[in-house]
Write a protein that holds these residues in place. Structure first.
Motif, PDB file in Angstrom:
ATOM      1  N   GLN A 112       8.534  -3.243   7.669  1.00  0.00           N
ATOM      2  CA  GLN A 112       9.594  -4.185   8.564  1.00  0.00           C
ATOM      3  C   GLN A 112      10.902  -3.286   7.881  1.00  0.00           C
ATOM      4  OE1 GLN A 112      10.123  -8.189   7.150  1.00  0.00           O
ATOM      5  NE2 GLN A 112       8.192  -8.784   9.203  1.00  0.00           N
ATOM      6  N   SER A 113      10.750  -1.941   6.609  1.00  0.00           N
ATOM      7  CA  SER A 113      11.580  -1.594   6.646  1.00  0.00           C
ATOM      8  C   SER A 113      11.941  -0.407   7.131  1.00  0.00           C
ATOM      9  CB  SER A 113      11.464  -1.048   4.624  1.00  0.00           C
ATOM     10  OG  SER A 113      12.933  -0.409   4.811  1.00  0.00           O
ATOM     11  N   PRO A 114      12.559   0.158   7.577  1.00  0.00           N
ATOM     12  CA  PRO A 114      12.439   1.455   7.973  1.00  0.00           C
ATOM     13  C   PRO A 114      12.204   2.900   6.646  1.00  0.00           C
ATOM     14  CG  PRO A 114      14.879   0.892   8.610  1.00  0.00           C
ATOM     15  CD  PRO A 114      13.461  -0.336   7.698  1.00  0.00           C
ATOM     16  N   ASP A 115      12.337   2.626   5.748  1.00  0.00           N
ATOM     17  CA  ASP A 115      12.330   3.205   4.782  1.00  0.00           C
ATOM     18  C   ASP A 115      11.186   3.236   4.030  1.00  0.00           C
ATOM     19  OD1 ASP A 115      15.002   4.254   4.957  1.00  0.00           O
ATOM     20  OD2 ASP A 115      16.154   2.461   3.874  1.00  0.00           O
ATOM     21  N   ASN A 116      10.165   2.586   4.606  1.00  0.00           N
ATOM     22  CA  ASN A 116       8.961   2.556   4.362  1.00  0.00           C
ATOM     23  C   ASN A 116       7.914   3.137   4.737  1.00  0.00           C
ATOM     24  OD1 ASN A 116       9.561   1.156   2.115  1.00  0.00           O
ATOM     25  ND2 ASN A 116       9.078  -1.120   2.298  1.00  0.00           N
ATOM     26  N   ALA A 117       7.193   4.063   4.938  1.00  0.00           N
ATOM     27  CA  ALA A 117       5.472   5.053   5.422  1.00  0.00           C
ATOM     28  C   ALA A 117       3.977   4.686   4.733  1.00  0.00           C
ATOM     29  CB  ALA A 117       6.129   5.918   5.724  1.00  0.00           C
ATOM     30  N   LEU A 118       3.505   4.530   5.852  1.00  0.00           N
ATOM     31  CA  LEU A 118       2.255   3.948   5.013  1.00  0.00           C
ATOM     32  C   LEU A 118       1.211   4.672   5.174  1.00  0.00           C
ATOM     33  CD1 LEU A 118       0.384   1.961   3.381  1.00  0.00           C
ATOM     34  CD2 LEU A 118       0.333   0.281   5.636  1.00  0.00           C
ATOM     35  N   THR A 119       0.471   5.380   4.944  1.00  0.00           N
ATOM     36  CA  THR A 119      -1.263   5.527   5.158  1.00  0.00           C
ATOM     37  C   THR A 119      -2.465   4.262   4.112  1.00  0.00           C
ATOM     38  OG1 THR A 119      -0.689   7.941   4.758  1.00  0.00           O
ATOM     39  CG2 THR A 119      -3.087   7.802   4.696  1.00  0.00           C
ATOM     40  N   LEU A 120      -3.082   4.042   4.954  1.00  0.00           N
ATOM     41  CA  LEU A 120      -4.105   3.136   4.874  1.00  0.00           C
ATOM     42  C   LEU A 120      -5.418   3.181   5.019  1.00  0.00           C
ATOM     43  CD1 LEU A 120      -4.435   0.185   3.902  1.00  0.00           C
ATOM     44  CD2 LEU A 120      -4.576  -0.331   6.000  1.00  0.00           C
ATOM     45  N   LEU A 121      -6.340   2.989   4.360  1.00  0.00           N
ATOM     46  CA  LEU A 121      -7.873   3.997   4.610  1.00  0.00           C
ATOM     47  C   LEU A 121      -8.666   2.588   4.129  1.00  0.00           C
ATOM     48  CD1 LEU A 121      -9.310   5.949   5.532  1.00  0.00           C
ATOM     49  CD2 LEU A 121      -9.370   6.419   2.630  1.00  0.00           C
ATOM     50  N   VAL A 122      -8.934   2.223   5.026  1.00  0.00           N
ATOM     51  CA  VAL A 122     -10.095   1.162   5.311  1.00  0.00           C
ATOM     52  C   VAL A 122     -11.509   1.669   5.112  1.00  0.00           C
ATOM     53  CG1 VAL A 122     -11.696  -0.436   6.501  1.00  0.00           C
ATOM     54  CG2 VAL A 122      -8.217  -0.300   6.398  1.00  0.00           C
ATOM     55  N   ASP A 123     -11.991   1.835   4.294  1.00  0.00           N
ATOM     56  CA  ASP A 123     -13.678   2.263   4.048  1.00  0.00           C
ATOM     57  C   ASP A 123     -14.490   1.781   2.973  1.00  0.00           C
ATOM     58  OD1 ASP A 123     -15.753   4.344   3.384  1.00  0.00           O
ATOM     59  OD2 ASP A 123     -14.224   5.608   4.061  1.00  0.00           O
ATOM     60  N   ASN A 124     -15.934   1.760   2.100  1.00  0.00           N
ATOM     61  CA  ASN A 124     -16.225   0.978   1.598  1.00  0.00           C
ATOM     62  C   ASN A 124     -15.902   1.797   0.274  1.00  0.00           C
ATOM     63  OD1 ASN A 124     -18.230   3.098   0.389  1.00  0.00           O
ATOM     64  ND2 ASN A 124     -19.283   3.347   2.405  1.00  0.00           N
ATOM     65  N   THR A 125     -16.225  -0.252  -0.624  1.00  0.00           N
ATOM     66  CA  THR A 125     -15.510   0.401  -2.415  1.00  0.00           C
ATOM     67  C   THR A 125     -16.045   1.770  -2.860  1.00  0.00           C
ATOM     68  OG1 THR A 125     -15.801  -2.208  -2.617  1.00  0.00           O
ATOM     69  CG2 THR A 125     -15.475  -0.345  -4.237  1.00  0.00           C
ATOM     70  N   GLU A 126     -17.471   2.743  -3.169  1.00  0.00           N
ATOM     71  CA  GLU A 126     -17.893   3.661  -2.842  1.00  0.00           C
ATOM     72  C   GLU A 126     -16.841   4.640  -3.455  1.00  0.00           C
ATOM     73  OE1 GLU A 126     -21.109   6.443  -2.167  1.00  0.00           O
ATOM     74  OE2 GLU A 126     -22.043   4.372  -3.903  1.00  0.00           O
ATOM     75  N   ARG A 127     -16.627   4.901  -1.608  1.00  0.00           N
ATOM     76  CA  ARG A 127     -15.781   5.850  -0.909  1.00  0.00           C
ATOM     77  C   ARG A 127     -14.372   6.210  -1.705  1.00  0.00           C
ATOM     78  NH1 ARG A 127     -14.277  10.354   1.708  1.00  0.00           N
ATOM     79  NH2 ARG A 127     -13.039   9.970   3.490  1.00  0.00           N
ATOM     80  N   LEU A 128     -13.705   4.506  -1.493  1.00  0.00           N
ATOM     81  CA  LEU A 128     -12.316   4.476  -2.365  1.00  0.00           C
ATOM     82  C   LEU A 128     -11.960   4.677  -3.452  1.00  0.00           C
ATOM     83  CD1 LEU A 128     -11.602   1.328  -0.317  1.00  0.00           C
ATOM     84  CD2 LEU A 128     -11.130   3.589   0.522  1.00  0.00           C
ATOM     85  N   LEU A 129     -12.948   4.243  -4.167  1.00  0.00           N
ATOM     86  CA  LEU A 129     -13.083   5.481  -5.615  1.00  0.00           C
ATOM     87  C   LEU A 129     -13.033   6.497  -5.880  1.00  0.00           C
ATOM     88  CD1 LEU A 129     -15.468   2.229  -7.354  1.00  0.00           C
ATOM     89  CD2 LEU A 129     -12.946   2.211  -6.849  1.00  0.00           C
ATOM     90  N   ARG A 130     -14.032   6.713  -5.290  1.00  0.00           N
ATOM     91  CA  ARG A 130     -13.987   8.409  -5.246  1.00  0.00           C
ATOM     92  C   ARG A 130     -12.401   9.136  -4.550  1.00  0.00           C
ATOM     93  NH1 ARG A 130     -19.369   8.633  -2.733  1.00  0.00           N
ATOM     94  NH2 ARG A 130     -18.479   9.219  -1.114  1.00  0.00           N
TER      95      ARG A 130
END
Length: 291
Positions: A112-130
């Motif tokens: 909602q804030s125009p000053d906020n940018a986001l990259t969101l990656l949805v994946d399994n636990t193993e890959r996210l930890l890597r």
């Protein structure tokens, strides 16, 4: 500025080969060796040894690697602050249960804030930890197991882990025995996912495994899993938040079992990224406790 020897050390930790490290950096192999020896002399510890012609990290190298990864992340944060950019940019990972069914409100509030940018990656636990260890994410919200010697965490939520079946299935609303369960087709996530790891752990408690089911189907999408269960192709195990998301599903449990698991915010050990976590979850929403 992070010592160039630390960059070389971290790359060597990743590829575990002096020649490949030199090729990646565009320098000679003796230059890589010299930088590593310089670090060893500085800290008075051997960092790498050969065992049966295979390069392995020493315990000292494992400790240095944790601190070095955290320092690299802190340097990235410092560079962002020095640029004096008003935009808050976050790189967040989430496992599929959390990303698809739990974070929507947090994402909406943050953006909602125009000053906020986001990259969101949805994946399994193993890959996210890597990706966390590769400094490609600031933090991740996961429901699976993780190594608490390598990562710090903040509890986000506790969530029941339940069986799901079609509404008119004989299991609907019941406690079932393991013998009954094994006669069913089991629909589960791929290796590396948090929900699969939890299911396999529960089965091991009964000295059983996925292979003992009459038939098992592996699907990486929760949307497809829920649809297959609703259509009567088998049963599955998911978090309660998913089970309640579709009125066409019924819940069941294994007799004598009440399984509750944690959703955690996970980040690199020794990295202070609590400010970024508060940006995303909000100071009023963020009541988790560092562990």
């Amino acid at each position: 500025m992070l010592d160039h020897r630390i960059h070389t050390f971290l790359l060597l930790c990743k590829v575990m080969n002096f020649r490949k490290t030199a090729d990646f950096l565009g320098i000679t192999q003796p230059a890589v060796t010299q930088q590593i020896h310089s670090l060893e002399n500085q800290y008075g510890q051997k960092l790498f040894v050969y065992e049966n012609r295979r390069l392995v990290k020493t315990d000292a190298a494992a400790v240095l690697e944790q601190y070095a990864r955290a320092a690299k992340l802190q340097e990235q944060d410092l560079r962002e602050k020095l640029e004096n950019n008003p935009i808050h940019s976050l790189r967040v990972g989430a496992t599929k249960t959390i990303g698809d069914y739990y974070l929507k409100g947090d994402i909406h509030r943050y953006l909602q804030s125009p000053d906020n940018a986001l990259t969101l990656l949805v994946d399994n636990t193993e890959r996210l930890l890597r990706l966390l260890e590769g400094n490609e994410l600031d933090f991740a919200a996961v429901e699976g197991f993780f190594d608490k010697t390598r990562f710090d965490s903040i509890l986000l939520r506790r969530e029941p882990f339940v069986g799901i079946c079609r509404k008119d299935h004989p299991f609907a609303g019941r406690e079932v025995t393991m013998e009954e369960l094994l006669k069913e087709t089991i629909i589960h996530r791929e290796a590396g996912s948090g929900t699969r790891a939890i299911l396999e752990q529960e089965l091991r408690g009964y000295n059983e495994s996925l292979q003992r089911f009459r038939r098992h189907i592996c699907i990486s999408s929760f949307h497809i899993i829920l649809d297959l269960v609703k259509q009567g192709f088998g049963v599955s195990f998911v978090y309660n938040i998913l089970a309640d998301s579709d009125p066409g599903l019924a819940k069941f449990s294994i007799r004598g079992e009440s399984v509750v698991r944690e959703f955690n915010i996970v980040y690199l050990k020794y990295a202070d990224i609590r400010e970024k976590i508060r940006w995303f979850f909000g100071p009023e929403r963020f009541s988790g406790e560092h562990r």
